[in-house]
Design a protein around this motif. Structure first.
Motif, PDB file in Angstrom:
ATOM      1  N   GLU A   1       0.833  -1.201   0.000  1.00 34.38           N
ATOM      2  CA  GLU A   1       0.000   0.000   0.000  1.00 34.38           C
ATOM      3  C   GLU A   1       0.866   1.249   0.000  1.00 34.38           C
ATOM      4  OE1 GLU A   1      -3.549   2.251   2.538  1.00 34.38           O
ATOM      5  OE2 GLU A   1      -2.707   0.362   3.279  1.00 34.38           O
TER       6      GLU A   1
ATOM      7  N   PRO B   1       0.041   6.782  -2.698  1.00 32.69           N
ATOM      8  CA  PRO B   1       1.037   7.728  -2.186  1.00 32.69           C
ATOM      9  C   PRO B   1       1.684   8.541  -3.297  1.00 32.69           C
ATOM     10  CG  PRO B   1       1.279   5.593  -1.131  1.00 32.69           C
ATOM     11  CD  PRO B   1       0.285   5.417  -2.239  1.00 32.69           C
TER      12      PRO B   1
ATOM     13  N   GLY C   1      -0.680   1.857  -3.195  1.00 33.65           N
ATOM     14  CA  GLY C   1      -2.018   2.118  -2.701  1.00 33.65           C
ATOM     15  C   GLY C   1      -2.857   0.902  -2.368  1.00 33.65           C
TER      16      GLY C   1
ATOM     17  N   ARG D   1     -12.621   4.635  -0.897  1.00 31.42           N
ATOM     18  CA  ARG D   1     -11.373   5.395  -0.779  1.00 31.42           C
ATOM     19  C   ARG D   1     -10.223   4.613  -1.397  1.00 31.42           C
ATOM     20  NH1 ARG D   1      -7.265   6.024   3.216  1.00 31.42           N
ATOM     21  NH2 ARG D   1      -8.213   4.445   4.567  1.00 31.42           N
ATOM     22  N   GLN D   2      -9.497   5.290  -2.270  1.00 27.29           N
ATOM     23  CA  GLN D   2      -8.258   4.733  -2.809  1.00 27.29           C
ATOM     24  C   GLN D   2      -7.082   5.499  -2.236  1.00 27.29           C
ATOM     25  OE1 GLN D   2      -7.694   3.965  -6.995  1.00 27.29           O
ATOM     26  NE2 GLN D   2      -9.890   4.100  -7.373  1.00 27.29           N
ATOM     27  N   THR D   3      -6.056   4.784  -1.864  1.00 25.96           N
ATOM     28  CA  THR D   3      -4.824   5.445  -1.464  1.00 25.96           C
ATOM     29  C   THR D   3      -3.795   5.224  -2.553  1.00 25.96           C
ATOM     30  OG1 THR D   3      -3.998   3.483  -0.297  1.00 25.96           O
ATOM     31  CG2 THR D   3      -5.317   5.049   0.970  1.00 25.96           C
TER      32      THR D   3
END
Length: 607
Positions: free
Chosen positions: A430, A457, A434, A453-455
């Motif tokens: 992640e 970076p 992500g 929600r998507q992460t």
């Protein structure tokens, strides 16, 4: 500096990058670039202060205001404004957003062609590639193909070629990016344009995922013009099997979703492979390939293609009929070595799964999918909403989480308190690329999935806003219960591991009495004949007075399948934990050497 001075100032690097690339190719074996291509020529440092990010953006925009009339002018503007090779991505972005009214497009196209052929600096050549990506024609393919051999220009040149000539884009991509030696004979045939050799090398290509990931599979299909090969020889079963294998590789969940979705001939190849599948010999490899295609068409990335009404369901139905024929049912009966037996067992367990549910089923559904063990595919709890798989549709950088994570631990169950759940994580981590999250809550007689929600970076792109999904609560809970209790997908040691984990969740004292805490428990594709129990040891944990809890020691207990029922094997393991200290038969696998020696345990030898 005046416009006249810009036009007539002497160039500091007169040799065009295009000419340098041609020279390098002329000196290479077969005129083919090496893996990873060539490095860009080094430039003498100017000694000027590097531009800040904002200064670079401003400088690149200024260089195109107004649009220069020739390549020399743009190079001079870049030099005056301090725009260098490291700003090439900014140059590309600015060109992509340039307003180009119809009356200026011919001039912009001409400028792009002059830049790619005559410019000697990276920013100027980048601008030319970006302009041709917007305005180029087939006559620009040859030049872009040459410039693509510079590794720092490969990506943008291939992107431009993708819009003009997919085959050329794929050939260049494979030449520069496909590193395996086993792929080189095919790459050489493609570069030479020898269609007969291309077909021969394609059918003899190793099908192992070690050689062909999703990106390589897509580019091979594009470079070989797979549909033309299939149309040219409808009775070639080796070619047909290879085409199916490439589709399987493009649809793998560990790959990039965009590979299959970007393959323009995907629907046509699916249709050709399935419609001719009856001509294939019923071998174990072919049975595994066809079943993998069915799983993808039922709940995988293949669902997301732009299918005409009814076609996907028709292909699934045709595969279901074919694989139910006795000759295909017995395809793995003569499996010899251990890997073949595992594949045969996988086909036996999974063979009817993709045909149980209608392809267009709606609402909320979970399909736990174990892929072909020969491909080391992850086990996924695929969530489908209105028949579409959520993870590849919304995320696409990694597979859905395992059933142990999402189902066994109850993460998908809905309560009155909202709970955020990670549905998938990128193949790397992640922190790198992500993850996908959703918040689940109970609202009276409904279950709500919201706040997706998507992460990612470092990304400046906002995550897409997704609507909340509502499900009838009773049906939702029934589907969760069905998926959690349906273990038909599981092999024996995986079931053993799940039962051991359930026993330890129910009775944690089985480990805590030995100053131990539960770690990962499972059975992976790398060694599917064993179940693995890991635990952490901290002296004094059972008494509530842990010693140096920040330096635990990790142990690994491997349980080899003895052929008996999973329930019997799990019960035996739990009984042993109840009566014997697991540190006496498990081995240290983590922590530190110093801590292991301090506590009197042997540190594992290096592999």
């Amino acid at each position: 500096m005046s416009a006249r001075e810009e036009r007539h100032a002497p160039l500091t690097a007169p040799t065009a990058l295009y000419d340098q690339a041609r020279h390098l190719l002329g000196g290479s074996a077969g005129g083919i670039p090496p893996w990873r291509g060539y490095g860009l020529p080094r430039r003498t440092a100017t000694g000027a202060r590097p531009l800040s990010g904002e200064e670079a953006w401003s400088g690149v925009r200024e260089a195109f205001s107004p649009l220069p009339g020739d390549a020399v002018t743009l190079q001079r503007r870049f030099a005056r404004l301090g725009v260098e090779a490291r700003h090439r991505h900014l140059v590309r972005s600015v060109v992509a957003e340039l307003p180009l009214p119809a009356g200026e497009r011919d001039a912009a196209r001409t400028l792009g062609r002059r830049l790619v052929r005559t410019a000697s600096t990276v920013p100027a050549v980048t601008a030319g590639i970006a302009l041709l990506g917007r305005l180029g024609t087939l006559e620009d393919v040859a030049c872009l193909r040459v410039l693509a051999v510079f590794r720092d220009l490969t990506g943008m040149a291939v992107d431009a070629l993708d819009l003009l000539d997919r085959r050329s884009a794929a050939v260049v991509w494979l030449a520069v990016r496909a590193r395996r030696d086993e792929l080189q004979p095919l790459v050489h045939a493609l570069w030479a344009g020898d269609r007969r050799a291309v077909r021969a090398e394609l059918v003899s290509l190793p099908a192992s995922p070690r050689f062909v990931n999703s990106a390589v599979a897509r580019r091979i299909a594009e470079a070989c013009q797979l549909t033309d090969l299939l149309d040219g020889d409808p009775d070639d079963t080796r070619l047909l099997a290879r085409a199916g294998g490439l589709l399987v590789r493009m649809g793998q969940s560990r790959g990039d979703v965009s590979d299959l979705l970007a393959y323009r001939d995907g629907l046509r190849v699916y249709e050709l492979v399935v419609s001719r599948a009856g001509r294939l010999p019923p071998t174990l490899d072919n049975a595994a390939m066809l079943l993998s295609l069915a799983l993808d068409l039922s709940s995988g990335i293949g669902v997301l293609l732009d299918w005409p009404p009814g076609l996907r369901a028709a292909l699934l139905e045709a595969l279901g009929r074919l694989l139910a024929e006795p000759r295909w049912v017995s395809a793995g009966a003569s499996a010899g070595d251990a890997e073949q037996r595992r594949r045969s067992d996988w086909i036996r367990r999974t063979g009817r799964q993709p045909f149980r549910s209608p392809a267009a089923s709606g609402g909320f559904r979970i399909e736990v999918v174990a892929g072909d063990p020969a491909h080391r595919a992850p086990i996924e709890a695929r969530v489908l909403i209105d028949g579409r798989p959520v993870v590849p549709a919304l995320f696409g950088r990694g597979p859905a989480h395992s059933p142990e994570y999402l189902l066994d631990d109850g993460r998908l169950r809905a309560g009155t308190e909202p709970r955020e759940v990670q549905l998938a994580e990128a193949n790397c981590t992640e922190g790198c690329c992500g993850a996908l999250y959703v918040t689940i809550r109970r609202d009276a007689h409904q279950v709500v999935w919201e706040n997706w929600r998507q992460t990612l970076p470092g990304s400046r792109e906002p995550a897409p806003a997704l609507p909340a999904c509502r499900f009838e609560a009773a049906a939702y809970e029934a589907e969760i219960a069905r998926a959690a209790t349906d273990c038909s997908w599981s092999w024996r040691t995986r079931a053993v591991a799940r039962l051991i984990k359930a026993g330890l969740v129910e009775n944690p004292d089985l480990l805590s009495r030995w100053d131990a805490g539960r770690g990962w428990i499972g059975s992976g594709c790398d060694d599917p004949d064993t179940a693995v129990v890991t635990f952490w040891y901290v002296p004094g944990l059972a008494s509530g007075r842990p010693e140096r809890a920040d330096r635990p020691l990790q142990f690994r207990w491997v349980i080899t399948d003895d052929g008996t029922a999973p329930e019997s094997q799990a019960a035996a393991a739990l009984r042993r934990l109840a009566h014997e200290d697991p540190k006496s038969y498990a081995r240290v696998c983590g922590g530190s050497r110093e801590r292991a020696e301090e506590l009197g345990f042997a540190w594992p030898d290096s592999p």
